[in-house]
Motif scaffolding. Sequence first.
Motif, PDB file in Angstrom:
ATOM      1  N   GLY A 124       0.801  -1.234   0.000  1.00  0.00           N
ATOM      2  CA  GLY A 124       0.000   0.000   0.000  1.00  0.00           C
ATOM      3  C   GLY A 124       0.826   1.272   0.000  1.00  0.00           C
ATOM      4  O   GLY A 124       0.288   2.355   0.215  1.00  0.00           O
ATOM      5  N   GLY A 140       2.658   4.604  -1.008  1.00  0.00           N
ATOM      6  CA  GLY A 140       2.396   5.605  -2.034  1.00  0.00           C
ATOM      7  C   GLY A 140       1.961   6.896  -1.386  1.00  0.00           C
ATOM      8  O   GLY A 140       1.489   6.883  -0.251  1.00  0.00           O
ATOM      9  N   LEU A 146      -2.851   9.114  -1.267  1.00  0.00           N
ATOM     10  CA  LEU A 146      -3.947   8.165  -1.097  1.00  0.00           C
ATOM     11  C   LEU A 146      -3.666   7.211   0.064  1.00  0.00           C
ATOM     12  O   LEU A 146      -2.511   6.944   0.379  1.00  0.00           O
ATOM     13  CB  LEU A 146      -4.127   7.333  -2.377  1.00  0.00           C
ATOM     14  N   TRP A 187      -4.085   2.528  -2.811  1.00  0.00           N
ATOM     15  CA  TRP A 187      -2.901   2.259  -3.635  1.00  0.00           C
ATOM     16  C   TRP A 187      -2.858   0.802  -4.078  1.00  0.00           C
ATOM     17  O   TRP A 187      -2.477   0.499  -5.217  1.00  0.00           O
ATOM     18  CB  TRP A 187      -1.621   2.618  -2.883  1.00  0.00           C
ATOM     19  N   VAL A 227      -5.204   0.566  -6.945  1.00  0.00           N
ATOM     20  CA  VAL A 227      -4.676   1.224  -8.144  1.00  0.00           C
ATOM     21  C   VAL A 227      -3.620   0.341  -8.806  1.00  0.00           C
ATOM     22  O   VAL A 227      -3.661   0.071 -10.020  1.00  0.00           O
ATOM     23  CB  VAL A 227      -4.078   2.603  -7.793  1.00  0.00           C
ATOM     24  N   LYS A 228      -2.679  -0.141  -7.993  1.00  0.00           N
ATOM     25  CA  LYS A 228      -1.592  -0.962  -8.562  1.00  0.00           C
ATOM     26  C   LYS A 228      -2.140  -2.248  -9.157  1.00  0.00           C
ATOM     27  O   LYS A 228      -1.710  -2.679 -10.239  1.00  0.00           O
ATOM     28  CB  LYS A 228      -0.574  -1.277  -7.470  1.00  0.00           C
TER      29      LYS A 228
END
Lengths: 187, 311
Positions: B247, B249, B252, B257, B260-261
């Motif tokens: 997580g 990043g 956010l 994260w 998103v990834k």
Amino acid sequence: MLIGVAFWVVAVMAVASGVAVFVVNSMARATYALALSFIAVGVQILLLEQGYLGLITILMMVMEMAVMAVYMVMFMGMNPALMPMDMTHGKKTAIGASVGAFVLLASGALFIPWPQRRGAASEDLTRALGLEIMGEKMLVMAVLGPVMVATIVAGVVLATHRTRYERFGDDLRRHPANDPRQGGVGR
Amino acid sequence: MPESGVVIVAVGWAVLAGILLCALAYVAVTLDAVLSARQLGVRGGWTAPLSRAARLLRQRRRTTVAADTLLWRVGGAGMFIGAFLTVAVIPMGRWVLADPDVGIVWFNVVDVMVWALVWLTGWGANSAHSLVGGYRFLAHGLAYELPLMFALVAPAIAAGSLGVGDVVAAQDGAWFVVWMPVAFLVYLVGVTGFSVWGPFAPALAADIAGGVLAELSAVDRLVFQAGRYLFLTAGAAFSVPLFLGGGAGPVLPGWAWVLVKTVVVLAVLVWLRRKVPLLRPDRFMEIGWMVLLPAVVAQDLLVSLIVVRGG
């Protein structure tokens, strides 16, 4: 309590699917009944809080059975895999031997005076078990590994029908090699 | 060894994890459909997953002579269930359903189950084409599984732990993908492998009448196909804690994260399907053993050396 119940449920499952191996009449079912039996044993090891050993048992056995199913179906004569078959051979001898072995082991388990635990359980059980199994013999295992690989390679070399001269030509200079089946990397 | 920084949440959250996995898989199906439509030069495709699912749900089940229905259903349903088992050990930022000290092995066990499941699906129909498909998958499996296993080893060595939480915590300084790119790529090859996806789809290829899928119809086909997408999604999601810093990043929160990834990796995998040709099992066998395996073992060696020097 809950873990005890789970242990017995899985134990019954392991034995039942072990029996199923010899009851079902299809090669695939026999193979995967055996896989299920091994998975149940793996779960039992998990319940004994040996996470790595339990998972590895399941992993290896499922993989092994997947490969075994292929070999059995592909290479067995008269293709018993595709028609009803029976996994038992020499029934009377087999039943006698297995009942005898069971009685021997069970009476041993019941009558032998089991030792009391000395000392406390190790902090990291997996590590302790690994050291117990491998500690003294690490050198032997380290030597044995390469010897076994060498044996496998030598065995394949001796058994193979085609030699490197057939693949690469008399002066070993032919590239790509003359393989009956072209490889993926264009050698 | 760094402290594991994850919090184990109550079992009830498994429902949310399952829903999230399904939603992400749905995104993948939609993206694939849209890309397919675009390739054909038409617009849309957004509703294709829904209409396909609806069609399969009201289709009549095809039956075959002397099918091994039990094993057939076990194969299809197992593909559907397996991915959910994987998700249990993937941390969403700080939260995770379970963080066993052997989480990476857990993932490996589930992905090996696919060997059995795809073959059983091919076997159950009692049809030559689908059985050939099953064999093709196992041949692929023999080629991708060992490189995949050695790729999973790299983060475990670097973190000094097989626990997923520890692996995430160990990426505080640099994401593992930075110094183990080979392991990351081989891992993605493995993910496409056990999802029977893209270059690893010959088990389902048209030249053998759809292979494993040849006789699968109606809801069984839907369940099997959904299982493939779920596995692809779970594989993409697991690459986040393994290689992409979990997580970590800016701005956010951690869970965002991770999402998103995951979506980025998943989108790349879906997009690649059209860019990479099908890999014939016999050809890929040589690539797997002569290129991928040595490369990833060298990667493991490098990681080990760095760890030994650093620690």
